[in-house]
Design an enzyme around this catalytic site. Sequence first.
Site, PDB file in Angstrom:
ATOM      1  N   HIS A  86       0.850  -1.187   0.000  1.00  0.00           N
ATOM      2  CA  HIS A  86       0.000   0.000   0.000  1.00  0.00           C
ATOM      3  C   HIS A  86       0.887   1.237   0.000  1.00  0.00           C
ATOM      4  CE1 HIS A  86      -2.984   2.963   1.011  1.00  0.00           C
ATOM      5  NE2 HIS A  86      -2.415   3.220   2.160  1.00  0.00           N
TER       6      HIS A  86
ATOM      7  N   TYR B 242      -6.622   8.757   0.739  1.00  0.00           N
ATOM      8  CA  TYR B 242      -6.886   9.458   1.991  1.00  0.00           C
ATOM      9  C   TYR B 242      -5.736  10.425   2.260  1.00  0.00           C
ATOM     10  CZ  TYR B 242      -3.661   6.002   4.050  1.00  0.00           C
ATOM     11  OH  TYR B 242      -2.573   5.208   4.331  1.00  0.00           O
TER      12      TYR B 242
ATOM     13  N   TRP C 238      -6.271  -4.384  11.797  1.00  0.00           N
ATOM     14  CA  TRP C 238      -5.753  -3.050  11.542  1.00  0.00           C
ATOM     15  C   TRP C 238      -5.786  -2.235  12.828  1.00  0.00           C
ATOM     16  CZ3 TRP C 238      -7.803  -1.069   6.139  1.00  0.00           C
ATOM     17  CH2 TRP C 238      -7.422  -1.992   5.153  1.00  0.00           C
ATOM     18  N   VAL C 239      -5.029  -1.154  12.840  1.00  0.00           N
ATOM     19  CA  VAL C 239      -4.981  -0.288  14.019  1.00  0.00           C
ATOM     20  C   VAL C 239      -6.388   0.135  14.426  1.00  0.00           C
ATOM     21  CG1 VAL C 239      -4.166   1.919  14.909  1.00  0.00           C
ATOM     22  CG2 VAL C 239      -2.670   0.529  13.464  1.00  0.00           C
TER      23      VAL C 239
ATOM     24  N   ASP D  82     -28.271 -22.196  15.743  1.00  0.00           N
ATOM     25  CA  ASP D  82     -29.711 -22.250  15.523  1.00  0.00           C
ATOM     26  C   ASP D  82     -29.932 -23.308  14.452  1.00  0.00           C
ATOM     27  OD1 ASP D  82     -32.456 -20.900  15.789  1.00  0.00           O
ATOM     28  OD2 ASP D  82     -32.091 -20.719  13.633  1.00  0.00           O
TER      29      ASP D  82
END
Length: 815
Positions: free
Chosen positions: A217, A248, A345-346, A532
């Site tokens: 990344h 981002y 992940w953090v 179930d």
Amino acid sequence: MIVGGGVAGASVAYHLAREGWTDLVLVDQGPLWDTGGSTSHAPGLVFGLNASPTMTRLAQETIALFEALELDGEPCFHAVGGLEVATTPERWAELDRRYGRARSFGVPAELLDPAAVRELVPLLAPDTVLGALHTPTDGIAKAVRAAAAMARGAGDALRAVGDCAVTGFERAGGRVRAVNTTLGTVRADTVVLAGGIWGPRLAALAGGRVPLVPVEHQYALTAPLPELAGQTGEVVHPILRHQDHAMYFRQQGEAYGIGNYRHEPRLVEPEAIMRGDDGEQPSILPFTEHDFDAARAETARMLPAVGRAPIVRAFNGLMSFTPDGFPLLGETAAVRGLWLAQAIWVTHAGGCGRVLAELMTRGDVLLDLHECDPRRFDAHGLSRAYARARGAQQYREVYDVIHPRQQSEQVRGLRRTPFYDREAALGAAFFESAGWERPQWFEANAALPGSDGSAPRSDWSARQWSPIVAGEHVACRERVGLFDLSPFTKIEVSGPGALAYLQHLAANDLDRPVGTIVYTAMLAPRGGIMCDLTVSRIDDERFWVVTGGAVGRHDLAWLSHNLPADGSVHLAELTSGLCCLGLWGPRARDLLASVTEDDVSNEAFPYMTVRDLHVGPVPVRALRISYVGELGWEIYAPTEFAATLWETLWDAGEAHGIAACGGAAYDSLRLEKGYRLWGQDIDEEHDPYEAGLGWAVKLAKGPFLGSEAAARIKAEGVARRLRCLVADDPSIVLLGKEPILDGDEVVGWVTSAGYGASVGESILYAYLPVDRADVGTTLSVYADGAAHPVSVVSEPRFDPDNARLRDVAAAPVAG
């Protein structure tokens, strides 16, 4: 012993210590705490909202924990907030849906216009966004600092050792017993693998598999910006996610960091990630400039000041991706005592450590963890090829607008039922579940009455759906439908201890005569619904357990985990060896009677019983039970008889108006009957009494797993109840997780929803506070940017007396 000193391993250590564990050892192949794994270079973005309520809760717990942590007076978290911006109408509609989910899950959020967005991020160029979703509790975690703080918070319970690589595991009796390291052997019968990108290598040493792929990344850091000169503090601007361009941005002092997902996935084999002697972090790889070209141009357009600044540091950092994007959190199926805290992940690290520690200590967590259970994958899902193909797609789609019914396109066609070719010839639209190709509807049914799409839907709710579903629904209600149920998980439980074993696990009473079917929940220690399913008594020491194909691994793991050690019980999975067809509808008995020499009358073959018989020449086991609320049977046969079974029923069915029906009609039919779906309406964080299933809990039969908790819950009462609601406007068809409102107050969220073609209603289910759960209560549901009136109604919506199931005359309606 915890293997891995990143933020995940440190969180597990911290929370185990808080649970009272006193003899903890944590090792890492690198220096503490900057270990060279993903934690070392993580940008630290913590987003509190996820499409999954479980992952949202784990993120919220992480935020709360990190806000409370500090290390030597330095904070571990900066709550600067987060912005998800929209540059297209499609994204803006998605942000509105996310806003609804935020309200459902209790995450503070608001939708902002462009002017309000620029007030929070002054560097944003005018006229570049349509608006944004603002989540003010999001922020930046200092991941390495948080790991060190959590390790310190474990106190004397933890001994942490760096520069200590694991070289192998010792096992005996199917359980881990010791860990071999470069510094010696540690005796331990409980081991947590929190090795991140090295997880597959570590699991292989223990004889297990971790379906995870490391992916590169991109992250780039600019030089200081003149516009931020003199900026005090590490972070002031909120995190900015530009998901339409898979990017981002985050402030780092006077500079900006840019994250880029907009490139083809670069996969790395775990065995190729080696720690060298040069001091370089092994999870940081050379920056691929050409992958960043589009991100560079988009940065200059949206944030001109950031785009003008030179890049001073750039790298490709390794991250962990699983085939479905969820973590691996729980005990492995292959080795007892070997636990996973992988692909964390953090954003979720604090919460994941807490729930894993609680699960290891108490046996349950009162949180629906089925999405994170490492045992959720069948054998094919543990392959390297599967992990690479689907992990890569998870990377591509990390910021995409994902429809709840969107299907994976990678590694398809793996598991085909014996009826696949016949279904394909009928124009089946196949969806995939647990590797199985399952028809959702059939294009051949386009001319069925009800398939004309007369009930309108919004564009969003109409995706991955067809009006043919309503036609198949009506065909089953009015004539007879044929459903392929072969993916059902079928487990035979046998042995002299079989009854006692199942009685210990089941909340219902299974000590019934041979030939009886019992519907039951299996409870967790604190009363949550762990499974179930149905149990059929075949003979004195032999039972059939049947559960859904999607949850089969989960339920089989629960059954296996609770097996007695004395060998008195044997489990045998029969799934692949048996096909199954559901034959349901008011003409089902007439059809079956025409192809069998056996008596299938109501007297000879009553509801909730099982019999062996023949369909034509095919030997079958027929269970008179129905998840669609109609007269009929689940018909099981050895797989080699599948073609003849289908042909016999299909040919005879033409005279009765038979229709092949898919999974979408199966779901809408069960909604009309109020049947709960595990993983949506019920799960480990819900108990039978609030779910409306208290009638199936038989406390008088004697102690069983979870019985003490169930008795306490029954005595104390519940604070919420699962209720059926109907929208005033039947065209408002929901998909799930939308907030239920009483005025402006959120009082619940939609668990299941759909259109009931037989009753002409938009049906939804939600857990509501008991003071808002009475029939007749008027509320609203938020969807498509507006609140729509809904009302609490009685259930089931169709055939409330179950007359059609039991094939008896309906009781007169009181009054």
